[in-house]
Design a protein around this motif. Structure first.
Motif, PDB file in Angstrom:
ATOM      1  N   GLY A  88      76.430   6.629  24.651  1.00 48.55           N
ATOM      2  CA  GLY A  88      75.884   6.403  25.988  1.00 48.55           C
ATOM      3  C   GLY A  88      76.914   6.818  27.024  1.00 48.55           C
ATOM      4  O   GLY A  88      78.124   6.776  26.765  1.00 48.55           O
ATOM      5  N   SER A  89      76.438   7.235  28.201  1.00 52.85           N
ATOM      6  CA  SER A  89      77.422   7.660  29.205  1.00 52.85           C
ATOM      7  C   SER A  89      78.166   6.458  29.775  1.00 52.85           C
ATOM      8  O   SER A  89      79.251   6.613  30.331  1.00 52.85           O
ATOM      9  N   LEU A  93      82.011   6.744  30.566  1.00 51.20           N
ATOM     10  CA  LEU A  93      82.606   6.331  31.851  1.00 51.20           C
ATOM     11  C   LEU A  93      83.721   5.303  31.622  1.00 51.20           C
ATOM     12  O   LEU A  93      84.778   5.359  32.259  1.00 51.20           O
ATOM     13  N   TYR A 114      76.475   2.884  41.476  1.00 52.77           N
ATOM     14  CA  TYR A 114      76.215   2.291  40.171  1.00 52.77           C
ATOM     15  C   TYR A 114      77.108   1.056  40.009  1.00 52.77           C
ATOM     16  O   TYR A 114      78.340   1.153  40.064  1.00 52.77           O
ATOM     17  N   TYR A 117      80.597   0.524  37.961  1.00 53.45           N
ATOM     18  CA  TYR A 117      81.937   1.039  38.276  1.00 53.45           C
ATOM     19  C   TYR A 117      82.943  -0.079  38.568  1.00 53.45           C
ATOM     20  O   TYR A 117      84.045  -0.078  37.999  1.00 53.45           O
ATOM     21  N   PRO A 154      78.092   9.155  41.580  1.00 63.38           N
ATOM     22  CA  PRO A 154      76.925   9.699  40.893  1.00 63.38           C
ATOM     23  C   PRO A 154      76.260  10.742  41.801  1.00 63.38           C
ATOM     24  O   PRO A 154      76.214  10.566  43.012  1.00 63.38           O
ATOM     25  N   ALA A 158      73.020   6.507  42.695  1.00 63.57           N
ATOM     26  CA  ALA A 158      72.151   5.404  42.287  1.00 63.57           C
ATOM     27  C   ALA A 158      72.691   4.161  43.001  1.00 63.57           C
ATOM     28  O   ALA A 158      73.908   4.022  43.097  1.00 63.57           O
ATOM     29  N   ASP A 184      79.041  11.716  38.099  1.00 57.37           N
ATOM     30  CA  ASP A 184      78.144  11.082  37.116  1.00 57.37           C
ATOM     31  C   ASP A 184      76.735  11.624  37.357  1.00 57.37           C
ATOM     32  O   ASP A 184      76.070  11.246  38.314  1.00 57.37           O
ATOM     33  N   ALA A 186      73.817  11.332  35.793  1.00 56.30           N
ATOM     34  CA  ALA A 186      72.774  10.694  34.971  1.00 56.30           C
ATOM     35  C   ALA A 186      71.365  11.180  35.354  1.00 56.30           C
ATOM     36  O   ALA A 186      70.482  11.244  34.497  1.00 56.30           O
ATOM     37  N   TYR A 187      71.161  11.505  36.638  1.00 56.86           N
ATOM     38  CA  TYR A 187      69.808  11.846  37.120  1.00 56.86           C
ATOM     39  C   TYR A 187      69.685  13.289  37.570  1.00 56.86           C
ATOM     40  O   TYR A 187      68.717  13.653  38.235  1.00 56.86           O
ATOM     41  N   THR A 210      73.932  12.164  30.482  1.00 58.00           N
ATOM     42  CA  THR A 210      73.359  11.259  29.479  1.00 58.00           C
ATOM     43  C   THR A 210      72.034  11.798  28.960  1.00 58.00           C
ATOM     44  O   THR A 210      71.344  12.533  29.678  1.00 58.00           O
ATOM     45  N   SER A 212      69.814   9.557  28.229  1.00 52.75           N
ATOM     46  CA  SER A 212      68.983   8.358  28.407  1.00 52.75           C
ATOM     47  C   SER A 212      67.826   8.546  29.381  1.00 52.75           C
ATOM     48  O   SER A 212      66.789   7.903  29.240  1.00 52.75           O
ATOM     49  N   LYS A 213      67.987   9.372  30.398  1.00 50.99           N
ATOM     50  CA  LYS A 213      66.987   9.428  31.460  1.00 50.99           C
ATOM     51  C   LYS A 213      66.090  10.658  31.272  1.00 50.99           C
ATOM     52  O   LYS A 213      64.965  10.523  30.817  1.00 50.99           O
ATOM     53  N   VAL A 222      73.340   8.115  23.785  1.00 53.01           N
ATOM     54  CA  VAL A 222      74.163   9.326  23.681  1.00 53.01           C
ATOM     55  C   VAL A 222      74.492   9.837  25.079  1.00 53.01           C
ATOM     56  O   VAL A 222      73.577  10.094  25.880  1.00 53.01           O
TER      57      VAL A 222
HETATM   58  C1  LIG Z   1      71.715   4.966  33.546  1.00 55.66           C
HETATM   59  C2  LIG Z   1      73.035   5.355  34.152  1.00 55.66           C
HETATM   60  C3  LIG Z   1      74.155   5.593  33.359  1.00 55.66           C
HETATM   61  C4  LIG Z   1      74.251   5.163  31.904  1.00 55.66           C
HETATM   62  O1  LIG Z   1      73.509   5.766  31.042  1.00 55.66           O
HETATM   63  P1  LIG Z   1      73.670   5.550  29.466  1.00 55.66           P
HETATM   64  O2  LIG Z   1      72.353   5.055  29.031  1.00 55.66           O
HETATM   65  O3  LIG Z   1      74.794   4.623  29.168  1.00 55.66           O
HETATM   66  O4  LIG Z   1      73.968   6.944  29.013  1.00 55.66           O
HETATM   67  C5  LIG Z   1      75.307   6.065  33.942  1.00 55.66           C
HETATM   68  N1  LIG Z   1      75.377   6.258  35.271  1.00 55.66           N
HETATM   69  C6  LIG Z   1      74.344   6.002  36.072  1.00 55.66           C
HETATM   70  C7  LIG Z   1      74.485   6.233  37.524  1.00 55.66           C
HETATM   71  C8  LIG Z   1      73.151   5.529  35.531  1.00 55.66           C
HETATM   72  O5  LIG Z   1      72.139   5.195  36.337  1.00 55.66           O
END
Ligand SMILES: *Cc1c(COP(=O)(O)O)cnc(C)c1O
Length: 355
Positions: A88-89, A93, A114, A117, A154, A158, A184, A186-187, A210, A212-213, A222
């Motif tokens: 996971g990211s 991080l 986020y 942090y 990010p 976020a 970061d 993520a999005y 990541t 995840s999204k 991952v």
């Molecule tokens: C969701 C999110 C992550 C973490 O994602 P993982 O599921 O741990 O990979 C990291 N940074 C931000 C800004 C997020 O919203």
């Protein structure tokens, strides 16, 4: 509290993840999960890795996730030494805080960002300063000029959803040549520009992503970091001092397969973006102010209705959104983009609640 706790544990304020309700069919718009399943190739890859009898599980996975890192490197036009893979990211991080952000000067990140942090900073004893977003919730990169021990943000941010153009990220990198700059992403796949192509030019840039999204794999855990091989080596040294096998076999196989189905990934991102634009219009029609979003969520406030009350009223209808009881944003709701029918259910419920 217990007398058996290490001293630092008494002082920790852990991150609180969004609720995972134990309901059969909640409308779950609170943790920015993807509303669409991953590529069918991901499911096939997991089955293949597992085999008939699961015998592969007897053995430890590849500690370096080499095949996955090679595939992801190729996807981004990078070399494998420029890619780190973690559980996971969030874990990536955490390693970056320990490996790259602990210097004499405090690091900087936005006041609204986020909320993991500050938790990592506390866990690893990293000093930080928060920099207020402007009144539109935008980041002004001029606020992040050296001296500092590093910059972390990010993009898109976020929970606001606002993106910075790549030209602004480059201003930030030029203003901080002697400190790490961590972006970061993520999005990023929902509408922002990735900084990955700047890695060869800026040895201080670390990009975190990541699965995840945008890749619908939050359940597999991952994440990646991309950067100069020296930055990647720092993360690897921390990883190998913490957990040699952070990515299990099924996670490595699943993530690799998701990068082999670009069409599926692009199609699900496009569906989310199209639902986002529709939802923004519908929320505005209901009287919400919505922050411009390049993410798979929107950040909105209603001028006449308290955000916590709205979130509670939605919850009684089994619709979950995220409310942060934090300075400057306690009248906002962060709403993840669901399927068209989930978005419709949200809009219908808000229509009733507001009436
Ligand atoms: C969701 C999110 C992550 C973490 O994602 P993982 O599921 O741990 O990979 C990291 N940074 C931000 C800004 C997020 O919203």
């Amino acid at each position: 509290m217990s007398r058996f706790w290490s001293d630092i544990v008494h002082r920790l304020t852990p991150y609180v993840p969004g609720e995972q309700p134990a309901l059969a069919h909640p409308v779950k718009l609170n943790t920015n999960e993807n509303p669409y399943p991953p590529s069918p190739r991901v499911v096939e890859a997991i089955r293949r890795e597992l085999g008939e009898d699961g015998a592969s599980l007897r053995k430890y996975p590849d500690p370096t996730a080499r095949a996955l890192r090679e595939t992801v490197a190729k996807h981004h036009g990078l070399r494998v030494e420029q890619v780190f893979a973690g559980n996971g990211s969030d874990e990536v991080l955490a390693h970056a805080f320990q490996a790259l952000l602990k210097h004499d000067q405090p690091i900087r990140f936005p006041d609204i960002t986020y909320s993991f942090y500050p938790v990592y900073a506390q866990l690893y004893g990293v000093e930080y300063e928060t920099v207020p977003l402007n009144s539109d919730f935008a980041i002004d990169v001029d606020d992040y000029r050296a001296p500092n021990g590093g910059v972390l943000l990010p993009n898109p941010n976020a929970p606001t959803g606002r993106a910075l153009p790549l030209s602004e990220i480059e201003v930030l990198l030029k203003a901080n040549p002697d400190a790490p700059v961590i972006v970061d992403e993520a999005y990023v796949d929902f509408g922002a520009e990735s900084a990955v192509n700047l890695i060869d030019t800026y040895p201080n840039l670390l990009v975190v992503q990541t699965t995840s999204k945008a890749r619908s794999l939050a359940g597999m855990r991952v994440g990646f970091a991309f950067g100069d091989p020296a930055l990647i080596e720092a993360l690897t040294r921390v990883k190998d001092s913490f957990n040699s096998y952070p990515l299990d076999r099924l996670a490595q196989a699943a993530a690799l397969a998701s990068y082999e189905d670009r069409a599926w990934f692009e199609d699900s991102c496009a569906k989310v973006v199209s639902s986002r634009e529709k939802l923004i219009g519908q929320l505005q029609a209901l009287g919400f102010d919505v922050v411009p979003s390049a993410a798979n969520f929107v950040f909105a406030r209603h001028s006449a209705h308290d955000a916590a009350t709205l979130a509670a009223a939605l919850k009684t209808r089994e619709i979950f959104v995220r409310h942060f009881k934090l300075p400057r944003i306690d009248q906002h709701l962060r709403i993840s983009i669901g399927t068209p029918s989930e978005c419709d259910a949200l809009v219908a419920a808000l229509g009733e609640i507001l009436a």
